[in-house]
Structure formats: C-alpha cells, structure tokens
Design a protein around this motif. Structure first.
Motif, PDB file in Angstrom:
ATOM      1  N   ILE A 424      31.789  26.088  42.269  1.00  0.00           N
ATOM      2  CA  ILE A 424      31.308  25.276  41.153  1.00  0.00           C
ATOM      3  C   ILE A 424      30.754  23.969  41.699  1.00  0.00           C
ATOM      4  CG2 ILE A 424      32.064  24.003  39.102  1.00  0.00           C
ATOM      5  CD1 ILE A 424      34.274  26.235  38.871  1.00  0.00           C
ATOM      6  N   VAL A 425      29.656  23.486  41.103  1.00  0.00           N
ATOM      7  CA  VAL A 425      29.075  22.215  41.506  1.00  0.00           C
ATOM      8  C   VAL A 425      29.201  21.229  40.360  1.00  0.00           C
ATOM      9  CG1 VAL A 425      27.018  21.024  42.346  1.00  0.00           C
ATOM     10  CG2 VAL A 425      27.470  23.374  43.058  1.00  0.00           C
ATOM     11  N   ILE A 426      29.580  19.983  40.692  1.00  0.00           N
ATOM     12  CA  ILE A 426      29.754  18.915  39.703  1.00  0.00           C
ATOM     13  C   ILE A 426      28.539  18.000  39.727  1.00  0.00           C
ATOM     14  CG2 ILE A 426      31.147  16.896  39.071  1.00  0.00           C
ATOM     15  CD1 ILE A 426      33.530  18.291  40.463  1.00  0.00           C
ATOM     16  N   GLU A 427      28.103  17.609  38.546  1.00  0.00           N
ATOM     17  CA  GLU A 427      27.057  16.582  38.437  1.00  0.00           C
ATOM     18  C   GLU A 427      27.538  15.488  37.494  1.00  0.00           C
ATOM     19  OE1 GLU A 427      22.260  16.269  37.891  1.00  0.00           O
ATOM     20  OE2 GLU A 427      23.342  17.467  36.412  1.00  0.00           O
ATOM     21  N   GLU A 428      27.549  14.262  37.985  1.00  0.00           N
ATOM     22  CA  GLU A 428      27.942  13.111  37.183  1.00  0.00           C
ATOM     23  C   GLU A 428      26.686  12.352  36.767  1.00  0.00           C
ATOM     24  OE1 GLU A 428      30.971   9.251  37.463  1.00  0.00           O
ATOM     25  OE2 GLU A 428      30.579  10.474  39.237  1.00  0.00           O
ATOM     26  N   THR A 429      26.471  12.218  35.458  1.00  0.00           N
ATOM     27  CA  THR A 429      25.273  11.567  34.939  1.00  0.00           C
ATOM     28  C   THR A 429      25.661  10.525  33.884  1.00  0.00           C
ATOM     29  OG1 THR A 429      24.930  13.056  33.042  1.00  0.00           O
ATOM     30  CG2 THR A 429      24.113  13.801  35.184  1.00  0.00           C
ATOM     31  N   LYS A 430      24.668   9.790  33.403  1.00  0.00           N
ATOM     32  CA  LYS A 430      24.903   8.830  32.323  1.00  0.00           C
ATOM     33  C   LYS A 430      25.299   9.540  31.036  1.00  0.00           C
ATOM     34  CE  LYS A 430      21.669   5.350  34.110  1.00  0.00           C
ATOM     35  NZ  LYS A 430      20.416   4.606  33.846  1.00  0.00           N
ATOM     36  N   GLU A 431      24.858  10.786  30.892  1.00  0.00           N
ATOM     37  CA  GLU A 431      25.153  11.558  29.681  1.00  0.00           C
ATOM     38  C   GLU A 431      26.537  12.210  29.728  1.00  0.00           C
ATOM     39  OE1 GLU A 431      22.181  11.990  31.401  1.00  0.00           O
ATOM     40  OE2 GLU A 431      21.195  10.585  30.036  1.00  0.00           O
ATOM     41  N   GLY A 432      27.134  12.278  30.903  1.00  0.00           N
ATOM     42  CA  GLY A 432      28.446  12.903  31.037  1.00  0.00           C
ATOM     43  C   GLY A 432      28.622  13.565  32.390  1.00  0.00           C
ATOM     44  N   VAL A 433      29.727  14.285  32.546  1.00  0.00           N
ATOM     45  CA  VAL A 433      30.028  15.003  33.785  1.00  0.00           C
ATOM     46  C   VAL A 433      29.928  16.497  33.486  1.00  0.00           C
ATOM     47  CG1 VAL A 433      31.679  15.323  35.660  1.00  0.00           C
ATOM     48  CG2 VAL A 433      31.602  13.148  34.414  1.00  0.00           C
ATOM     49  N   PHE A 434      29.175  17.229  34.318  1.00  0.00           N
ATOM     50  CA  PHE A 434      28.878  18.631  34.017  1.00  0.00           C
ATOM     51  C   PHE A 434      29.158  19.533  35.221  1.00  0.00           C
ATOM     52  CE2 PHE A 434      26.075  15.945  31.455  1.00  0.00           C
ATOM     53  CZ  PHE A 434      26.446  16.355  30.174  1.00  0.00           C
ATOM     54  N   LEU A 435      29.386  20.817  34.920  1.00  0.00           N
ATOM     55  CA  LEU A 435      29.610  21.844  35.929  1.00  0.00           C
ATOM     56  C   LEU A 435      28.493  22.871  35.854  1.00  0.00           C
ATOM     57  CD1 LEU A 435      33.390  22.638  35.249  1.00  0.00           C
ATOM     58  CD2 LEU A 435      32.453  20.837  36.720  1.00  0.00           C
ATOM     59  N   TYR A 436      28.087  23.382  37.028  1.00  0.00           N
ATOM     60  CA  TYR A 436      27.142  24.494  37.093  1.00  0.00           C
ATOM     61  C   TYR A 436      27.824  25.641  37.831  1.00  0.00           C
ATOM     62  CZ  TYR A 436      23.692  21.000  35.717  1.00  0.00           C
ATOM     63  OH  TYR A 436      23.004  20.014  35.041  1.00  0.00           O
ATOM     64  N   THR A 437      27.784  26.818  37.246  1.00  0.00           N
ATOM     65  CA  THR A 437      28.498  27.954  37.815  1.00  0.00           C
ATOM     66  C   THR A 437      27.801  29.256  37.443  1.00  0.00           C
ATOM     67  OG1 THR A 437      30.661  29.062  37.930  1.00  0.00           O
ATOM     68  CG2 THR A 437      30.049  28.116  35.819  1.00  0.00           C
ATOM     69  N   ALA A 438      28.028  30.299  38.235  1.00  0.00           N
ATOM     70  CA  ALA A 438      27.481  31.626  37.932  1.00  0.00           C
ATOM     71  C   ALA A 438      28.417  32.683  38.504  1.00  0.00           C
ATOM     72  CB  ALA A 438      26.081  31.781  38.512  1.00  0.00           C
ATOM     73  N   ASN A 439      28.512  33.808  37.817  1.00  0.00           N
ATOM     74  CA  ASN A 439      29.448  34.865  38.227  1.00  0.00           C
ATOM     75  C   ASN A 439      28.760  36.008  38.959  1.00  0.00           C
ATOM     76  OD1 ASN A 439      28.142  36.150  36.129  1.00  0.00           O
ATOM     77  ND2 ASN A 439      29.890  36.120  34.732  1.00  0.00           N
ATOM     78  N   GLN A 440      29.554  36.982  39.355  1.00  0.00           N
ATOM     79  CA  GLN A 440      29.076  38.192  40.011  1.00  0.00           C
ATOM     80  C   GLN A 440      29.090  39.350  39.026  1.00  0.00           C
ATOM     81  OE1 GLN A 440      31.803  36.457  43.313  1.00  0.00           O
ATOM     82  NE2 GLN A 440      31.680  38.658  43.597  1.00  0.00           N
ATOM     83  N   VAL A 441      28.542  40.458  39.476  1.00  0.00           N
ATOM     84  CA  VAL A 441      28.687  41.718  38.750  1.00  0.00           C
ATOM     85  C   VAL A 441      29.658  42.552  39.573  1.00  0.00           C
ATOM     86  CG1 VAL A 441      27.521  43.787  37.914  1.00  0.00           C
ATOM     87  CG2 VAL A 441      26.405  41.548  37.724  1.00  0.00           C
ATOM     88  N   ASP A 442      30.920  42.534  39.147  1.00  0.00           N
ATOM     89  CA  ASP A 442      31.985  43.150  39.935  1.00  0.00           C
ATOM     90  C   ASP A 442      32.926  43.929  39.022  1.00  0.00           C
ATOM     91  OD1 ASP A 442      33.965  43.847  41.699  1.00  0.00           O
ATOM     92  OD2 ASP A 442      34.530  41.814  42.254  1.00  0.00           O
ATOM     93  N   LYS A 443      33.857  43.243  38.375  1.00  0.00           N
ATOM     94  CA  LYS A 443      34.865  43.904  37.547  1.00  0.00           C
ATOM     95  C   LYS A 443      34.239  44.649  36.365  1.00  0.00           C
ATOM     96  CE  LYS A 443      37.700  41.766  40.262  1.00  0.00           C
ATOM     97  NZ  LYS A 443      38.247  42.469  41.429  1.00  0.00           N
ATOM     98  N   ARG A 444      33.120  44.141  35.888  1.00  0.00           N
ATOM     99  CA  ARG A 444      32.489  44.789  34.723  1.00  0.00           C
ATOM    100  C   ARG A 444      31.833  46.121  35.068  1.00  0.00           C
ATOM    101  NH1 ARG A 444      28.670  40.025  33.082  1.00  0.00           N
ATOM    102  NH2 ARG A 444      28.841  39.729  35.330  1.00  0.00           N
ATOM    103  N   GLY A 445      31.634  46.386  36.371  1.00  0.00           N
ATOM    104  CA  GLY A 445      30.999  47.636  36.755  1.00  0.00           C
ATOM    105  C   GLY A 445      31.912  48.624  37.435  1.00  0.00           C
ATOM    106  N   GLU A 446      33.113  48.174  37.843  1.00  0.00           N
ATOM    107  CA  GLU A 446      33.986  49.041  38.637  1.00  0.00           C
ATOM    108  C   GLU A 446      34.477  50.248  37.838  1.00  0.00           C
ATOM    109  OE1 GLU A 446      37.216  46.609  39.926  1.00  0.00           O
ATOM    110  OE2 GLU A 446      38.026  46.335  37.907  1.00  0.00           O
ATOM    111  N   ASN A 447      34.800  51.297  38.575  1.00  0.00           N
ATOM    112  CA  ASN A 447      35.323  52.541  37.995  1.00  0.00           C
ATOM    113  C   ASN A 447      34.395  53.136  36.947  1.00  0.00           C
ATOM    114  OD1 ASN A 447      37.719  52.300  39.540  1.00  0.00           O
ATOM    115  ND2 ASN A 447      38.550  50.876  38.017  1.00  0.00           N
ATOM    116  N   GLY A 448      33.099  52.972  37.196  1.00  0.00           N
ATOM    117  CA  GLY A 448      32.110  53.573  36.315  1.00  0.00           C
ATOM    118  C   GLY A 448      31.917  52.894  34.972  1.00  0.00           C
TER     119      GLY A 448
END
Length: 606
Positions: A424-448
């Motif tokens: 996760i990456v943090i960005e601190e701005t005048k508007e607030g503090v924010f996180l940027y994140t992205a997931n994988q395609v893993d558990k949602r595809g396992e076992n068919g």
C-alpha cells in the motif's frame, strides 16, 4: 566515680571505632561490587525484566519506573528435525487448541456493524490491553523525515512506500546503458521450484555510509578508503551481496544464509550499521531450517538476533517473511509483518558506541494477532506502510486494515476481496491522507471458481477506510503465478502529480499485461499501455535536473524499459538477460536491479 566515667568513655570509644570500621568495610564492599558486579541483579532473565525499560502488568499497562538494563526476549530453541520443519503455504491455519486464548480475545467493532477479534502478546503471554510508556509512543513523520542516511534503505524508500529514488541526475539522451554486471549468483531448488538470481520483491538497498561508520565496518581496504555508496542485495540463492555502486565490485564478503531470500531487506535509518532481512523459503535441495527474520551487525556481519517465523502464538504455520521492515528511530522500534499472520512491534534497545566501535541490541517483542470476519486466510506478504501511529497492510485473504501501533488495536478494516501482495502507498495532501492499493486474481479463481476476475485498483481514505474510487481491469486466473497487481504503484509527484501508475498482469493471457496511469482524484484513465510481457516489478520514478520525471520498469521477457510517464511511451530498452521480478532502485544516475539471469546490473540513465 572516675573509674565509672573512664569505663563509659572507653566503651563509647570502642563503639565509635567499630562503627567507623563498619562504614569503611561497607564502602570497600560497595566498591568491589561495582568492579566485579557482585549484586543481586547481576544475572537477569526475561522473567524479571519482561517489559524492558518499563514494566507491564497483566493488562499490558506500562508503569513508568526506574530504568533497568534491558534484557532480550529469549529466542526459541532451534528445531533440527526436518520432518517438523517441513511446511507448506497451502496448509490451513489452526484457530483452536492451546493457542486460541478465547478469554483474551479483544472485540473490535467498526462502522457498518463489522467486528473482528484480535489478540496482543508479550513474551507469548496474552494481554488484555497494551499501552506504551510516554517515551515509546510511535508517531512517524513524513516520508522525507524517515531516514538520516543518504540512499534507499527499505522497500520503496520510506514509511509511505512512495519512492525508491535518491539523489540527482541529468537525463539528456533518454537512454539506458548497462555499465557493470555482477555475475556468479547461484540458484536453489526448493518447494518443487527453482529460485535463481534475485526475485520478488528483491529491491536492492543503496547506502551512502558516513565516513566514520564506513571505517568501522569489515569493508575491504580499497572500498573503505573511497566515498562509498554500497549496494546491499539479499538474493534467491541464499546470499547477501555487498557491491560498490560505481563499479559493481564486491565491497566485502557475501553473507551466506543458505536459503532463498525473496523480499527486500532494510538498513537502520539512523545510520547504524544494522541489516534486517527475512527469508522466503526454508528449504535448499531437501535440507530444511528454521524460518528467521535476521538482524545482522554490519560491523562484522554477524547475527545479533533472529525472530523465528515458526511462532507458537501464530494461527498459521507458514513462517516466511517477504516484507521489508520499517524502523521508528525516535523510539528505537522495529515494525514488521509476517506470513504467519502476525504483526511485530519490537523494542530494540540499541546501543551503538561510535567511539568504541561496538553495537548491541536487546529486542523485546510485542505481537498483534487477528482473525478476519471476511475469511480465514492468514499471512501478510506486502511491506507495511505507516502514517504517524497507523500501520496499513493487507493479507492473503484480502483483509486490509489500519492498526494503531500505540494500542495494538485495529482502527478500521476493509475487504479487498482477494490476496494483496503489492504494498500500500500513502499520500498526504491538503485534502487528506489517502491510500492506493490493488489486489491480485488468486483466491477468486482457485479450484475452478473462475477463469477470469477483476484486479481492483482502489483509493481509500487512510483515516476512515472509506472508498474514494475503484477502477477494475479483468485478468486471467493462473495458479501460483498470479495475475493482477504484484508491483507497488508510482505515486506521481511534481510534473506528474495528478496521476498514479499501476502495472497489471495477465490482462489478456497468462503472459501479457497492462500499464495504466489513473487520475488521482477521479480514478479515470489518463493513458493505457499494452505490455507484451507481464511485469511483477514495482515501477521506479525519478526526476531529471530539468524537472522532468522519467520512469523505468522491467518485465518477464527480461527487459528494462525507460518510459515517459506523461504519456506511457517507451523511450529506450535494455536486456537484463532473464525474467526480472525484482524492483529497481536508483542513486543519482545509477539504477540497480537483479534478474533470473543470476546477475545484478548497474544501469546508467543517460
């Protein structure tokens, strides 16, 4: 009468003489005790000073009192039975038995009716609550304040995880040139796979040592005499390499751990000669060992202490550690996460005497454990990001959380829906503090379950967990080698401050990918780039002396590409001769990264 007075006087003189002699003997005894340590507290154990500088009662409340010499928590007895050391990342977590401690479970309630149980442990003993002493309250500053050292000392440089770039450079030709190669890296066969060169996340550490510290270390004579920027690179072949940034030549002997190191190490940001590094695999051609997170003295390259991944209070038995730790230099506290599902807050009690050239630590561990309401997948592979006293991380099941490091209790949780290894990456701005994140395609595809699923790119409010926006990209499911986001994004600054850039794997097949620049405020696409070969590395942004930002990334085909992040156009490419999962770092005009070609490269930006 006179005889009586004389006797009384004699008795008084005798008593005074005895008293004086007693005082003299007491003084002599005290003096000797200081010289030879003859006192009742000479031998200390973890049982009589379990909280170090401060003492804690069964609730975890810290009582400020006279400072005692801190004593390190005892390390577990090292196991040697190979059958007991064998473990698998596919093994399910065990939430029962003696380790359950239901009476010490803390009920955490969040907005929207969510709740989650958590536990706090000190010397593997559960606590009702945790409150640090005033001197140990954590409050990180901004990313620019993280390190006193010049260089890149942890994965993505700092507690916001927003930069692996240090120094200045002038980009005029817009070309990349390989100026040195360190070859001869090995490979290890383990867990039914082959681990050559350097892997994911595998970012090098680039350190400009202060002169007085450099001269203390066991660096060879030629390198000790120069103004050295040292490349420190844990690798998949089980070695930690030490190289000169300028030439690629060894600066000292490699450290032979003997088992694959996948993640990125960390150098003490106070400028202390200490290296912290985990292990990715505990097997080497059928030989097994304990999982260890090592703390290494770089004065002599000897281990100071190890935190074992096989932890008796962990729900999960898999003890690997791919995360890159952080260190709060104000409180002398190491902060890390493990694939066993635990968060570690470690009071190091560091003593570094520059005049004497001595270094010691006495680590004391507080552990945080939780059980997610979303699923039972344990294990944290991404490197934690920290804003003030709030730590952010996501686990193998997709539970993203904000943990207050001063109470060791979660502030909010969010269901990211799938395994999330990208930090996760943090960005601190005048508007607030924010996180940027992205997931994988893993558990949602396992076992068919599904042949395809979306990689979800998200921006969240760091203080509340509120979703600001989400952008989805469909990816092909692939077992073990996952699609989706494995690289940590570029958070645009200066001339590209409006964008965040992600690389996404398997957007058409299990070999290709997509790179996208999204508007930070809206999440809408600014540009989109098709990648013929997928990329697990974290793209690296850096600024030229004219104010223009450039970016490099590497891919599965073994190439490093120089890109204009304003539009995504490729400006130049060089071959690194094999799959590059590792993330690059740059010091002035020299980029360093390793590849599956069993080499480490020094690359000039021209």
């Amino acid at each position: 009468m006179k005889r009586y007075r004389r006797r009384a006087t004699n008795r008084l003189r005798a008593l005074l003489t005895i008293l004086v002699l007693a005082l003299i003997m007491t003084g002599v005894w005290i003096g000797l005790s200081k010289v030879f340590n003859f006192d009742s507290d000479t031998v200390k154990t973890s049982s009589n000073s379990s909280a170090g500088v401060n003492s804690a009662d069964s609730t975890g409340e810290i009582e400020e009192g006279p400072e005692e010499e801190p004593v390190a928590d005892p390390m577990p007895q090292e196991m040697t039975d190979p059958e007991k050391l064998k473990s698998s990342w596919t093994e399910e977590s065990d939430f029962g038995g003696k380790k359950a401690y239901p009476d010490f479970a803390i009920d955490n309630t969040f907005a929207g009716g969510l709740d989650m149980k958590s536990w706090i442990f000190r010397i593997n003993t559960p606590l009702k609550q945790y409150t640090p002493g005033k001197k140990d309250k954590i409050s990180f500053g901004s990313s620019e304040e993280y390190s006193e050292l010049e260089g890149v000392t942890t994965f993505r440089g700092n507690n916001y995880r927003d930069s692996a770039s240090f120094g200045t450079r002038t980009v005029s030709q817009k070309k990349l040139e390989i100026v040195w190669e360190k070859d001869g890296l090995g490979a290890i066969s383990a867990h039914n796979s082959y681990w050559p060169g350097t892997g994911w996340t595998g970012q090098p550490l680039l350190v400009h040592w202060p002169e007085n510290t450099r001269k203390m270390m066991n660096i060879n004579g030629e390198m000790k005499s120069k103004d050295l920027v040292e490349v420190i690179y844990p690798a998949l072949d089980g070695n930690i390499y030490f190289l000169d940034l300028e030439t690629g030549k060894p600066t000292r002997e490699k450290i032979q751990v003997g088992y694959p190191i996948k993640g990125t190490g960390m150098i003490d940001p106070r400028g202390y000669p200490v290296l912290y590094t985990g292990m990715g695999i505990n097997e080497n051609s059928g030989k097994f060992t304990e999982y260890k997170f090592r703390i290494i003295n770089l004065l002599n390259q000897k281990e100071l202490y190890s935190i074992f991944g096989r932890d008796e209070v962990a729900f999960r038995g898999w003890g690997a550690n791919d995360a890159s730790a952080l260190l709060d230099r104000k409180t002398d506290t190491l902060l890390n996460v493990g694939e066993n599902g635990l968060v570690y807050r470690v009071k190091l009690n560091t003593k570094f005497d520059k005049s004497a050239g001595t270094l010691s630590i006495a680590p004391q561990l507080t552990k945080y454990r939780y059980r997610s309401p979303f699923n039972d997948e344990q294990g944290i592979e991404n490197s934690p990001a920290i804003y003030k006293n709030y730590m952010y991380f996501c686990d193998n099941g997709g539970t993203l959380q904000c943990l207050d490091l001063n109470t060791m209790k979660p502030v909010w949780i969010y269901d990211a829906k799938d395994d999330t290894d990208a930090s996760i990456v943090i960005e601190e701005t005048k508007e607030g503090v924010f996180l940027y994140t992205a997931n994988q395609v893993d558990k949602r595809g396992e076992n068919g379950k599904a042949a395809v699923a979306d990689c979800n790119i998200r921006k969240l409010n760091a203080l509340t967990g509120e979703l600001i926006w989400q952008k989805n990209y469909q990816c092909v499911y692939n077992y073990y080698i996952n699609g989706g986001a494995l690289g940590t994004p570029v958070i645009g600054k200066d001339d590209i401050s409006n964008m965040v850039i992600f690389n996404i794997c398997f957007t058409g097949s299990n070999s290709d990918g997509t790179m996208v620049a999204l508007d930070k405020k809206t999440g809408e696409e600014i540009w989109k780039k098709k990648l013929t070969s997928y990329s697990w590395c974290s793209p690296l942004d850096f600024k030229s002396s004219d104010g223009k930002t450039y970016m490099v990334y590497s891919d599965f085909a073994g190439f490093m590409h120089l890109v204009d992040p304003m539009n995504g156009k490729t400006l130049d490419s060089v071959s690194l001769q094999g799959n590059v999962e590792s993330s690059p770092a740059i010091y002035n005009d020299t980029i360093v990264v390793g590849s599956y070609a069993r080499k480490i490269f020094g690359i000039k930006v021209k």
